[in-house]
Write a protein that holds these residues in place. Structure first.
Motif, PDB file in Angstrom:
ATOM      1  N   TYR A   1     -22.491  20.185 -65.050  1.00 53.27           N
ATOM      2  CA  TYR A   1     -21.865  20.972 -66.346  1.00 53.27           C
ATOM      3  C   TYR A   1     -21.776  22.283 -66.055  1.00 53.27           C
ATOM      4  O   TYR A   1     -20.582  22.900 -66.413  1.00 53.27           O
TER       5      TYR A   1
ATOM      6  N   GLU B   1     -15.669  16.385 -72.717  1.00 47.61           N
ATOM      7  CA  GLU B   1     -17.207  15.999 -72.116  1.00 47.61           C
ATOM      8  C   GLU B   1     -17.396  14.569 -72.761  1.00 47.61           C
ATOM      9  O   GLU B   1     -18.149  13.990 -72.086  1.00 47.61           O
TER      10      GLU B   1
ATOM     11  N   ARG C   1     -19.206  23.258 -63.639  1.00 49.63           N
ATOM     12  CA  ARG C   1     -17.852  22.902 -63.950  1.00 49.63           C
ATOM     13  C   ARG C   1     -17.456  24.074 -64.878  1.00 49.63           C
ATOM     14  O   ARG C   1     -16.327  24.552 -64.804  1.00 49.63           O
ATOM     15  N   LYS C   2     -18.259  24.400 -65.965  1.00 52.11           N
ATOM     16  CA  LYS C   2     -17.667  25.316 -66.906  1.00 52.11           C
ATOM     17  C   LYS C   2     -17.546  26.591 -66.210  1.00 52.11           C
ATOM     18  O   LYS C   2     -16.764  27.430 -66.383  1.00 52.11           O
TER      19      LYS C   2
ATOM     20  N   LEU D   1     -14.275  26.675 -64.349  1.00 51.52           N
ATOM     21  CA  LEU D   1     -13.121  26.903 -65.448  1.00 51.52           C
ATOM     22  C   LEU D   1     -12.763  28.192 -65.917  1.00 51.52           C
ATOM     23  O   LEU D   1     -11.714  28.751 -65.903  1.00 51.52           O
TER      24      LEU D   1
END
Lengths: 130, 140
Positions: free
Chosen positions: B96, A51, B99-100, B103
């Motif tokens: 973000y 990140e 994306r998480k 995943l």
């Protein structure tokens, strides 16, 4: 000719070796636990590093120290996380070596225990015949 | 597995059952985490719809709220782990979360596959065990 004293001594030897073996096994289990914890931390730190690398230079990074959010420099945060990753990887390597050593000791202890058991059996068989 | 004795089969079945349970726990954890991320994403989206200066109540504890006004809804603070927080724009924040979630979903799928394979092995071991026990039991 098997004296009861010889049998008793073999039994004591057997107990000692069995105790040693169980201690080694407990150490191996503890090693696994610690290594699990480190592996999880390593994964988390690698996520954080990814990140941080996606950020632009001027982005604001804060670190939570206790109840306080402190502004940190991106370069410093990167360096900190990298150092933690290095440290954890070194610890994991050390644990690996330690667990291999423990497993060797466990195997040799097992053989020793087996030998004592066999001797006891031979002795008791000899006693039964007489 | 046919060649193993009853004892060995029992051991294999117990071992695989344990592994299946562990994998199920992990699957549950991933599901919980994905739900939390979904909630965060929804909250972000809601926040982006609010105008600046809007009156709101800020939670100080679980039972204490304080009146305040919304400052800049375009900047959000994201927890990236190990105590680090990053200031991001609303768009980056949503990105973000996405994306998480991706995943986690891919991890979930991999785990699911692994868990099904293990379950098959465990079931097979159980079946062979049953067959062997039946063979040994009625000698009449």
């Amino acid at each position: 000719m098997a004296s009861p004293a010889a049998v008793r001594e073999l039994q004591r030897d057997l107990e000692n070796k069995a105790n040693d073996l169980s201690k080694i096994q407990k150490d191996i289990a503890k090693n696994h636990q610690v290594r699990k914890k480190y592996t999880i931390q390593l994964g988390e730190n690698e996520l954080v590093l990814k990140e941080l690398e996606l950020l632009k230079e001027e982005a604001n990074v804060y670190k939570l120290i206790g109840p306080v959010l402190v502004k940190q420099d991106l370069a410093e945060a990167n360096a900190n996380v990298r150092k933690r990753i290095e440290y954890i990887s070194a610890e994991l390597k050390r644990l690996d070596a330690a667990v291999q050593d423990l497993e060797e000791k466990q195997n040799s202890k097992r053989e020793a225990v087996l030998k004592v058991q066999q001797r006891m059996q031979a002795l008791q068989a000899g006693k039964a015949k007489a | 597995m046919e060649k193993m004795s009853v004892e060995q089969l029992k051991a294999v079945k117990e071992q695989t059952d344990l592994e299946v349970n562990l994998l199920q726990d992990s699957l549950n954890n991933i599901r919980t985490a994905t739900t939390r991320l979904d909630l965060a994403s929804a909250a972000l989206h809601d926040l982006s719809l609010r105008p600046q200066g809007k009156k709101m109540l800020v939670p100080l504890t679980a039972s204490l709220y304080v009146p305040g006004t919304l400052d800049d809804a375009n900047k959000v603070l994201v927890d990236i782990g190990t105590g680090y927080f990053v200031e991001k724009t609303m768009v980056e924040g949503k990105d973000y979360c996405e994306r998480k979630i991706h995943l986690l979903k891919s991890n979930y799928d991999q785990l699911l596959e692994l868990a099904s394979k293990k379950k098959t092995v465990a079931d097979e071991a159980g079946a062979v065990l049953q067959a062997k026990l039946k063979q040994l039991a009625p000698q009449t």
